[in-house]
Design a protein around this motif. Structure first.
Motif, PDB file in Angstrom:
ATOM      1  N   ARG A  80       1.179  -7.165  -5.522  1.00 18.65           N
ATOM      2  CA  ARG A  80       2.461  -6.528  -5.809  1.00 18.65           C
ATOM      3  C   ARG A  80       2.869  -6.807  -7.251  1.00 18.65           C
ATOM      4  N   PHE A  86      -2.995   2.468  -1.656  1.00 17.06           N
ATOM      5  CA  PHE A  86      -2.260   1.469  -0.898  1.00 17.06           C
ATOM      6  C   PHE A  86      -2.487   1.794   0.568  1.00 17.06           C
ATOM      7  N   GLN A 118      -7.136  -7.551  -1.323  1.00 12.48           N
ATOM      8  CA  GLN A 118      -5.747  -7.998  -1.330  1.00 12.48           C
ATOM      9  C   GLN A 118      -4.915  -7.076  -2.216  1.00 12.48           C
ATOM     10  N   TYR A 119      -3.752  -6.690  -1.712  1.00  8.98           N
ATOM     11  CA  TYR A 119      -2.850  -5.853  -2.489  1.00  8.98           C
ATOM     12  C   TYR A 119      -1.965  -6.747  -3.342  1.00  8.98           C
ATOM     13  N   ASP A 156      -0.752  -5.484   4.171  1.00  8.98           N
ATOM     14  CA  ASP A 156      -0.948  -4.510   3.111  1.00  8.98           C
ATOM     15  C   ASP A 156      -2.261  -4.791   2.399  1.00  8.98           C
ATOM     16  N   VAL A 157      -2.976  -3.745   2.050  1.00  6.74           N
ATOM     17  CA  VAL A 157      -4.243  -3.891   1.342  1.00  6.74           C
ATOM     18  C   VAL A 157      -4.342  -2.806   0.273  1.00  6.74           C
ATOM     19  N   ALA A 158      -5.198  -3.062  -0.696  1.00  8.45           N
ATOM     20  CA  ALA A 158      -5.569  -2.040  -1.669  1.00  8.45           C
ATOM     21  C   ALA A 158      -6.983  -1.590  -1.333  1.00  8.45           C
TER      22      ALA A 158
END
Length: 465
Positions: free
Chosen positions: A118, A41, A115-116, A50-52
């Motif tokens: 959730r 993360f 894209q993270y 937020d990114v992955a």
């Protein structure tokens, strides 16, 4: 996007929290780890999002000489994974933000920033939210969303095939929306894209969800192979694994592979009498041994799942349960619920700081002074209540672990421990640690240090008495 060869000389590297990749992506918290890399993360500094970040750490692979990937092969496959999803447009396919083949001169490893998403993977949803099974409505909703994703992947002009669809690679948001992740085993056959694949089982597939033609290493329609995995997933959420048992390690991968190649699955209705005949028939067709006997494509699978989907409600859903897979069909425009501390939110989400200006600093400081005065005058209950109101007020502006949330809790620890109210101070300490840990705050945060030092000093004084 370059394939790059310079990074092929790299061996196993390591990354750590706080490290920045590509000058943009600050690693916050490790989400997962495999034999050749890690998923983190992270926060993108430029856009504050937020990114992955998937980091490739071992370009040679592991194992004996027969199973070891050729030097550079993993880097090529890593580039393929980025290409596999970069040009696709579907809400269930994570967006690609950046890819790098690594920088040997700075020992920066190859990475893929996406894209993270959730939520929880399907395996965790089954284990933690649904008691191990889904209802027919939920399973149909899951299958329909996956079919829609596969239709885009397989569609004209894309020619991408996932090849490793399984619960661990299926993310479910609290709003019930499904995403397919981890395209590390993807195959691209579109004529305008480079094709990188292997017929070896070294390709990262998963026993229990792999089509017979992939297990046997023979050529076959790879779209149908994804449909076979789809059938395994739907079967699993309604009746358990197609073959084998729920117990991990009960059957070896080899035994499972043989079963998928040679044995016929038990009709799903025998496992779960609630399953309608037509849905059972669809799942069994998805699990046919021969690819040509399966549904023609993912669009057909979606069309056949549609009759089992929940109907949209004109006035929306009054009560929404987290991870309800039927919500996207029953209440498609429902906004996400506001995140609140103590709810089932993603533990890696960092504190939001962009709205910190909404906190009136003068009132905030004055309220903390009142907390100290009340506590010092023996009105500790009132002081504790006021402190909680202060925390709630700044939380609405800054999130559950914002700067002033942490500041207020740390100050509360100091106030009460200095008065010898160890029980109240430790309660605030636990709240501070819980909020910061669950929201990706560094353990060396200055407010955590402040509260920890106050408790340690108190302990030292007590031990010296």
């Amino acid at each position: 996007m370059q394939d790059g060869t310079a990074a092929e000389v790299m061996s196993m590297r390591s990354v750590k929290a706080g490290q920045t990749l590509g000058g943009r992506f600050e690693l916050v918290r490790k989400l997962g780890e495999g034999g050749i890399g890690q998923v983190w993360f992270a926060r993108e500094r430029r856009l504050e999002r937020d990114v992955a970040v998937k980091v490739l750490l071992d370009l040679d692979g592991r194992g004996d000489d027969e199973e070891r990937w050729k030097r550079g092969e993993l880097l090529k496959r890593f580039a393929v994974e980025a290409r596999a999803v970069a040009g696709l447009d579907h809400p269930g396919i994570p967006a690609v933000y950046d890819w790098s083949g690594g920088r040997p001169e700075t020992e920066e490893p190859p990475y893929l920033a996406m894209q993270y998403i959730r939520g929880k993977d399907l395996g965790r949803v089954l284990a933690e939210e649904t008691g191990g099974r889904l209802t027919v409505l939920e399973a149909a909703s899951l299958g329909a969303q996956l079919s829609s994703i596969l239709a885009v992947l397989h569609g004209t002009g894309s020619g991408v095939f996932h090849r490793d669809l399984k619960p661990a690679n299926i993310m479910v948001s609290e709003a019930g929306r499904v995403s397919a992740i981890d395209f590390g085993s993807a195959l691209i056959v579109a004529p305008h894209r480079t094709r990188v694949t292997t017929r070896s089982r070294r390709a990262p597939t998963t026993s229990g969800y792999t089509a017979p033609e992939i297990i046997q290493g023979r050529m076959g329609p790879v779209a149908s192979s994804d449909l076979y995995a789809l059938g395994c997933v739907i079967y699993r959420v309604l009746g358990g694994p197609v073959f084998g048992s729920e117990e991990e390690g009960e059957q070896s991968s080899r035994v499972l592979d043989i079963a998928h190649v040679t044995e016929m699955p038990q009709p799903l209705r025998e496992r779960n009498p609630d399953v309608p005949e037509e849905l059972d028939r669809l799942v069994l067709q998805l699990l046919e041994k021969e690819p040509s006997s399966r549904p023609a494509d993912a669009r057909e699978a979606f069309a056949r799942l549609r009759p089992f989907l929940p109907q949209a409600l004109p006035e929306g859903v009054e009560q929404a349960t987290p991870y309800d897979l039927t919500l996207p069909f029953r209440d498609p425009c429902r906004p996400p619920d506001r995140a609140t501390h103590g709810g089932q939110r993603d533990p890696a989400m960092p504190p939001r700081t962009v709205t910190a200006a909404r906190v009136d600093p003068t009132s905030f400081i004055e309220d903390l002074r009142r907390v100290s005065d009340l506590a010092g005058n023996g009105r500790r209950e009132e002081a504790g209540d006021l402190l909680q109101r202060v925390v709630s007020a700044v939380e609405s502006a800054q999130g559950p672990a914002g700067t002033d949330v942490r500041r207020a809790l740390a100050r509360g620890v100091r106030i009460f421990i200095e008065l010898g109210d160890e029980e109240r101070a430790k309660k605030l300490w636990k709240e501070l640690i819980g909020r910061t840990r669950d929201n990706g705050v560094d353990a060396d945060d200055k407010f955590i240090r402040e509260a920890r030092n106050a408790l340690r000093d108190y302990g030292a004084r007590r031990s010296g008495e």
